[in-house]
Structure formats: structure tokens, C-alpha cells
Design a protein around this motif. Structure first.
Motif, mmCIF file in Angstrom:
data_model
loop_
_atom_site.group_PDB
_atom_site.id
_atom_site.type_symbol
_atom_site.label_atom_id
_atom_site.label_comp_id
_atom_site.label_asym_id
_atom_site.label_seq_id
_atom_site.Cartn_x
_atom_site.Cartn_y
_atom_site.Cartn_z
ATOM 1 N N GLN A 293 0.802 -1.222 0.000
ATOM 2 C CA GLN A 293 0.000 0.000 0.000
ATOM 3 C C GLN A 293 0.838 1.276 0.000
ATOM 4 O O GLN A 293 0.357 2.330 -0.415
ATOM 5 C CB GLN A 293 -0.926 0.025 1.230
ATOM 6 C CG GLN A 293 -1.942 -1.087 1.269
ATOM 7 C CD GLN A 293 -2.811 -1.049 2.511
ATOM 8 O OE1 GLN A 293 -2.649 -0.201 3.382
ATOM 9 N NE2 GLN A 293 -3.738 -1.981 2.602
ATOM 10 N N ASN A 294 2.067 1.200 0.467
ATOM 11 C CA ASN A 294 2.800 2.440 0.753
ATOM 12 C C ASN A 294 4.221 2.417 0.207
ATOM 13 O O ASN A 294 5.183 2.721 0.922
ATOM 14 C CB ASN A 294 2.812 2.695 2.269
ATOM 15 C CG ASN A 294 3.004 4.162 2.608
ATOM 16 O OD1 ASN A 294 2.830 5.033 1.762
ATOM 17 N ND2 ASN A 294 3.361 4.438 3.846
ATOM 18 N N ILE B 61 -6.890 -5.480 6.611
ATOM 19 C CA ILE B 61 -8.160 -4.752 6.640
ATOM 20 C C ILE B 61 -8.569 -4.544 5.183
ATOM 21 O O ILE B 61 -7.890 -3.833 4.439
ATOM 22 C CB ILE B 61 -8.013 -3.418 7.379
ATOM 23 C CG1 ILE B 61 -7.683 -3.691 8.851
ATOM 24 C CG2 ILE B 61 -9.282 -2.584 7.261
ATOM 25 C CD1 ILE B 61 -7.128 -2.511 9.592
ATOM 26 N N HIS B 62 -9.664 -5.183 4.792
ATOM 27 C CA HIS B 62 -10.064 -5.222 3.376
ATOM 28 C C HIS B 62 -11.427 -4.556 3.225
ATOM 29 O O HIS B 62 -12.441 -5.079 3.690
ATOM 30 C CB HIS B 62 -10.106 -6.675 2.893
ATOM 31 C CG HIS B 62 -10.541 -6.829 1.475
ATOM 32 N ND1 HIS B 62 -9.694 -6.586 0.413
ATOM 33 C CD2 HIS B 62 -11.745 -7.194 0.934
ATOM 34 C CE1 HIS B 62 -10.341 -6.804 -0.721
ATOM 35 N NE2 HIS B 62 -11.589 -7.174 -0.432
ATOM 36 N N GLY C 191 2.468 -6.551 -6.777
ATOM 37 C CA GLY C 191 3.233 -5.984 -7.875
ATOM 38 C C GLY C 191 3.552 -4.515 -7.731
ATOM 39 O O GLY C 191 4.704 -4.105 -7.800
ATOM 40 N N ASN C 192 2.549 -3.680 -7.524
ATOM 41 C CA ASN C 192 2.765 -2.255 -7.313
ATOM 42 C C ASN C 192 1.889 -1.782 -6.156
ATOM 43 O O ASN C 192 0.972 -2.478 -5.734
ATOM 44 C CB ASN C 192 2.476 -1.446 -8.586
ATOM 45 C CG ASN C 192 1.087 -1.733 -9.146
ATOM 46 O OD1 ASN C 192 0.259 -2.359 -8.493
ATOM 47 N ND2 ASN C 192 0.828 -1.280 -10.357
ATOM 48 N N HIS C 193 2.201 -0.585 -5.662
ATOM 49 C CA HIS C 193 1.468 -0.121 -4.482
ATOM 50 C C HIS C 193 0.184 0.595 -4.879
ATOM 51 O O HIS C 193 0.055 1.121 -5.989
ATOM 52 C CB HIS C 193 2.352 0.793 -3.620
ATOM 53 C CG HIS C 193 2.671 2.114 -4.261
ATOM 54 N ND1 HIS C 193 3.785 2.314 -5.041
ATOM 55 C CD2 HIS C 193 2.034 3.304 -4.229
ATOM 56 C CE1 HIS C 193 3.819 3.567 -5.466
ATOM 57 N NE2 HIS C 193 2.758 4.189 -4.986
ATOM 58 N N PHE C 194 -0.765 0.603 -3.946
ATOM 59 C CA PHE C 194 -2.058 1.243 -4.165
ATOM 60 C C PHE C 194 -2.578 1.712 -2.813
ATOM 61 O O PHE C 194 -2.680 0.915 -1.879
ATOM 62 C CB PHE C 194 -3.038 0.250 -4.812
ATOM 63 C CG PHE C 194 -4.415 0.807 -5.032
ATOM 64 C CD1 PHE C 194 -4.635 1.817 -5.951
ATOM 65 C CD2 PHE C 194 -5.497 0.312 -4.321
ATOM 66 C CE1 PHE C 194 -5.910 2.333 -6.152
ATOM 67 C CE2 PHE C 194 -6.769 0.804 -4.515
ATOM 68 C CZ PHE C 194 -6.981 1.824 -5.441
ATOM 69 N N GLY C 195 -2.895 3.002 -2.700
ATOM 70 C CA GLY C 195 -3.213 3.588 -1.403
ATOM 71 C C GLY C 195 -4.628 3.381 -0.930
ATOM 72 O O GLY C 195 -5.383 4.350 -0.750
ATOM 73 N N ALA C 196 -5.008 2.139 -0.738
ATOM 74 C CA ALA C 196 -6.325 1.824 -0.166
ATOM 75 C C ALA C 196 -6.222 0.495 0.564
ATOM 76 O O ALA C 196 -5.439 -0.380 0.185
ATOM 77 C CB ALA C 196 -7.397 1.755 -1.248
ATOM 78 N N LYS C 197 -7.038 0.352 1.620
ATOM 79 C CA LYS C 197 -7.013 -0.886 2.400
ATOM 80 C C LYS C 197 -7.918 -1.905 1.724
ATOM 81 O O LYS C 197 -9.050 -2.147 2.128
ATOM 82 C CB LYS C 197 -7.423 -0.591 3.843
ATOM 83 C CG LYS C 197 -6.466 0.403 4.493
ATOM 84 C CD LYS C 197 -6.698 0.579 5.967
ATOM 85 C CE LYS C 197 -5.704 1.606 6.510
ATOM 86 N NZ LYS C 197 -5.734 1.732 7.962
#
Length: 444
Positions: free
Chosen positions: A52-53, A223-224, A131-137
Motif C-alpha cells: 500500500q505504501n 483490513i479489506h 506488484g505495485n502499491h495502491f493507497g487503499a485498504k
């Protein structure tokens, strides 16, 4: 240190690791490492955290275990020889993909030989399977590269490694702030061995099976939040509920709090479809809290508003002069990265990574400069005493600033309650509805 001895520790790497880990933990308000694997009993394993970060995820896992780990990253960042040397020094190995050119795939064999050596020397590998980051839980579809690497490493080791896959949940209370809460939760390892026969017969089926296994396990640990339109409200509801039910600052409290947040998020995911009336009420309450509290963090909203927090804020201001020496010495090096990333970096999740890298470099240069000045001006004993006192003033200034900031937010929360008395009822109603939702989920 090159890739041929990447599993070994050198003195320069050991010094950098210990310096950077102190800097890392210092800049978070709270840091929790839960269910850390026992190093002495651990089998060779691959750590597979959610992503995520940006680079801070790798740092969080590497520092949680208090041991150097070896990371796998895409090969295109290794193109320049000087950069490749730095990456090898930092214990990062390249992995080649079809998009890098079909002929380049043969280079993976050398990487697999290194991973076998790493695993046999009781060093863990880290692969970020999203693979890559994404800013959401929210867990996204996993890439299958981790599975191919795991199977290839086991085969390259003549199937004697007994490789384990360890799901890891990383959670930040806020992505772009060091004054946030970091939580790293290690899940139970599961073995690669049951999938080996299937892999020999039908590799793609085995890869799909183990990818699904890891996805299910990661989704149960992190946390999804599934909803997109009401993501912020759903997340705030789960966060405030967990904070209200489990206040405190110990590792065991955070383990329970994180679990409550996770189960609340799961219940809300289900309720959106199966209990829309209750879900709508919770989301509406969370929306009111979000709007009326104007950006206050969930840790504050989840706490009990109290007039004494105004007194504590004033008290924290009274000790602020103690932070002035550290602010004068280290302040410019602290605020320069903040200004730079806010101005130049659009990707919010990448800001902390850039700041952290700048802090490592800038403070190291400053420390070296201070040491040179002190040792040319004073006796060695006095120079070291002044140096450590200087470092302590820097740490003290950060801690005092954190204290000021936190009690300012607590005082602000008390003021909001006075301004909007209905917030107490809104929060209580949301907590009660979530209690009922969880009770009905448990009874099903």
C-alpha cells in the motif's frame, strides 16, 4: 557486496541497517509488530506482504524482524551498473519478466541460484505479490510472479528447501505522515511442498492454486474494504469502532484492536449486500462524523472527549522550549524533505518513501559534519559526550512536537463535541449498530 554474496552481512551494511532502523521507528507515533516468527525455529520462507505504501512496506517488514532480508524487484531498475551495485548492496535481486525481452528470462536462473543460497543460509526473501502499491485498504489481484519464483527456487534447490510462504499484513493509520501508527502482522506460514507434484504435471494449475491460497490468507489478515463509493465512510466506521472498544498502547491491545477493525470491515463488506438497511445507517453516521470532525484522525475520534486534554495541551506547550535546541540543529533537515515531496511528488503513497530516503542521507551528512567539527575542536571523550547530547536533543524535539500535535488534536476533538453535541449520539449510534451487526454475523 555484490549479488554473489548477497546473503552475507558486511560491516557497512550492518551500520546502515542499524542507523536506518532507528530513524524509521522514530518517525512513527506508534509501531507494533505482531506474531513475529521465531527466527531459531523458522524454516526457509518467503514473506509476502500487501503493498500500500511504496518502499515503506519493504522497510516495515525488514525492520520488524530485526534481521536483514533479501528483496526481489523488477529487473529494469538494474540497467545502470552504478545503480545495480547500490541495489545489490541493499540486498535486492533482479527478476526478469517477458516484457523485459524473452531472451532475458534465462537470467532468472542465476537469480534462482542466489535465492536458494539465501534460503539455505536462513535468510528470508521478500516479494510483494500485488506488484505495485495502491493507497487503499483493499487486496488487489495478486501477480503470479511470487509463485513462479517460489517453485523455481525449490526446484533449483533439488526440492530440499521445504519452502514456506508467510502472508504479512501491513497497515498504516495514515500513509503520508510519519506521525502515524504502523502495524505489521505476520500470518501462519504454509508450505509449498503440497503443490510440487501438481506443479511438475501442470505448472499453471499449481501456480493458480497457490496464488489463490495466498490471496485468501492475505485477505483474512489485512483490513479489506470492498466498497468504492463509500470507502472512506466504511473505513472510518471500522477504525472508530475498534479504537473505542480497544483503547491502549500495548502490543496485545493493538492485536485485538487490529482484529476488531478487520472483522468490522468484513462485516460491513457483507452487510452492504445482505443487510443494506443497517449498512446504510452505519455509513450515514460515519459520514456525519467525517464531515463534522473535519479530518481528525480516527484514533482521536475513537477516544473519549475530555476537558483535561486542553490542560495537557497547554502543559505540552510549556515544555516546548526544550525542543528549541534540537529544532535549531535538525529542523532544516527535517522540513526540507517535507517541502520537497509536497511540491514535487504527486503520488501520496510515495511521499514517505522519498522523505525517508532523504532523511537517511541528510541526517547522515549532518552527523558526519558534527562529528568532524567536535573531534577537531574538543578532546575525543568530550566530543562524543557533546555528540550524543546533540542527538538526544534532536530526538527530544521530535517527541515534544508529537506530544504538542497529539494533545492539540485531542483538545480540538473536545471542542468539536462542544460545538456539535449531536456527535456523541451519532458515534454511540454507529457503535451500537456495528455491535448488532457483529452479533448477527456471529450467530449465523
Amino acid at each position: 557486496m555484490g549479488k554473489k554474496n548477497i546473503e552475507k552481512n558486511t560491516l557497512p551494511y550492518w551500520l546502515l541497517y542499524n542507523y536506518s532502523i532507528k530513524l524509521h521507528d522514530l518517525f512513527y507515533r506508534e509501531v507494533y509488530y505482531i506474531n513475529k516468527p521465531n527466527k531459531s525455529n523458522a524454516k526457509p520462507h518467503i514473506l509476502t506482504p500487501n503493498h500500500q505504501n511504496a518502499l515503506m512496506d519493504a522497510m516495515a517488514v525488514g525492520y520488524a524482524l530485526k534481521q536483514p532480508l533479501v528483496f526481489l524487484a523488477r529487473s529494469d531498475i538494474f540497467k545502470k551498473k552504478a545503480i545495480a551495485s547500490i541495489l545489490y548492496f541493499l540486498k535486492i535481486l533482479p527478476i526478469y519478466r517477458i516484457r523485459d525481452g524473452f531472451d532475458s528470462l534465462k537470467n532468472n536462473q542465476e537469480t534462482f541460484e542466489h535465492t536458494v543460497r539465501v534460503l539455505n543460509n536462513k535468510r528470508a526473501l521478500v516479494i510483494l505479490p500485488e506488484g505495485n502499491h495502491f493507497g487503499a485498504k483493499r487486496l488487489r489481484t495478486l501477480k503470479k510472479g511470487f509463485a513462479r519464483i517460489a517453485f523455481s527456487s525449490e526446484i533449483a534447490g533439488n526440492e530440499k528447501i521445504d519452502l514456506q510462504i508467510v502472508p504479512v499484513a501491513i497497515d498504516y493509520s495514515k500513509y503520508d505522515s510519519f506521525f502515524s501508527r504502523l502495524t505489521v502482522v505476520f500470518g501462519e506460514p504454509f508450505p509449498l511442498k503440497p503443490y510440487m507434484e501438481s506443479y511438475k504435471e501442470k505448472p499453471q494449475i499449481a501456480i493458480n492454486e497457490i496464488t489463490k491460497e495466498l490471496s485468501d490468507r492475505l485477505k483474512s489478515h489485512i483490513i479489506h474494504i470492498e466498497t468504492e463509493d463509500f470507502y472512506n465512510e466504511s473505513l472510518l466506521a471500522a477504525e472508530v469502532y475498534a479504537e473505542t472498544k480497544e483503547p491502549g498502547f500495548t502490543n496485545s491491545v493493538q492485536a485485538r484492536r487490529f482484529n476488531k477493525q478487520k472483522t468490522t470491515a468484513q462485516a460491513l463488506n457483507s452487510a452492504e449486500t445482505h443487510n443494506p438497511e443497517k449498512w446504510n445507517e452505519i455509513i450515514q453516521n460515519a459520514g456525519i462524523l467525517k464531515k463534522k470532525t473535519k479530518g481528525l484522525p480516527h484514533e482521536i475520534i475513537g477516544s473519549k472527549p475530555c476537558s483535561k486534554n486542553i490542560f495537557y495541551f497547554i502543559l505540552s506547550l510549556l515544555i516546548s522550549p526544550l525542543a528549541i535546541p534540537g529544532l535549531v540543529i535538525f529542523g532544516p533537515f527535517w522540513y526540507l524533505p517535507v517541502w520537497f515531496v509536497n511540491k514535487k511528488i504527486k503520488d501520496v503513497q510515495f511521499r514517505t518513501s522519498v522523505r525517508y530516503g532523504m532523511y537517511i542521507f541528510l541526517f547522515l551528512i549532518e552527523f558526519i559534519g558534527i562529528l568532524i567539527y567536535l573531534f577537531t575542536s574538543y578532546t575525543p571523550g568530550l566530543a562524543m559526550m557533546i555528540f550524543f547530547t546533540t542527538v538526544i536533543t534532536g530526538v527530544l524535539s521530535i517527541k515534544i512536537f508529537q506530544l504538542n500535535y497529539w494533545y492539540f488534536l485531542k483538545a480540538k476533538w473536545f471542542k468539536r463535541i462542544k460545538q456539535y453535541p449531536e456527535l456523541k449520539d451519532v458515534k454511540a449510534n454507529m457503535i451500537e449498530n456495528i455491535d448488532n451487526l457483529l452479533d448477527s454475523s456471529n450467530n449465523e
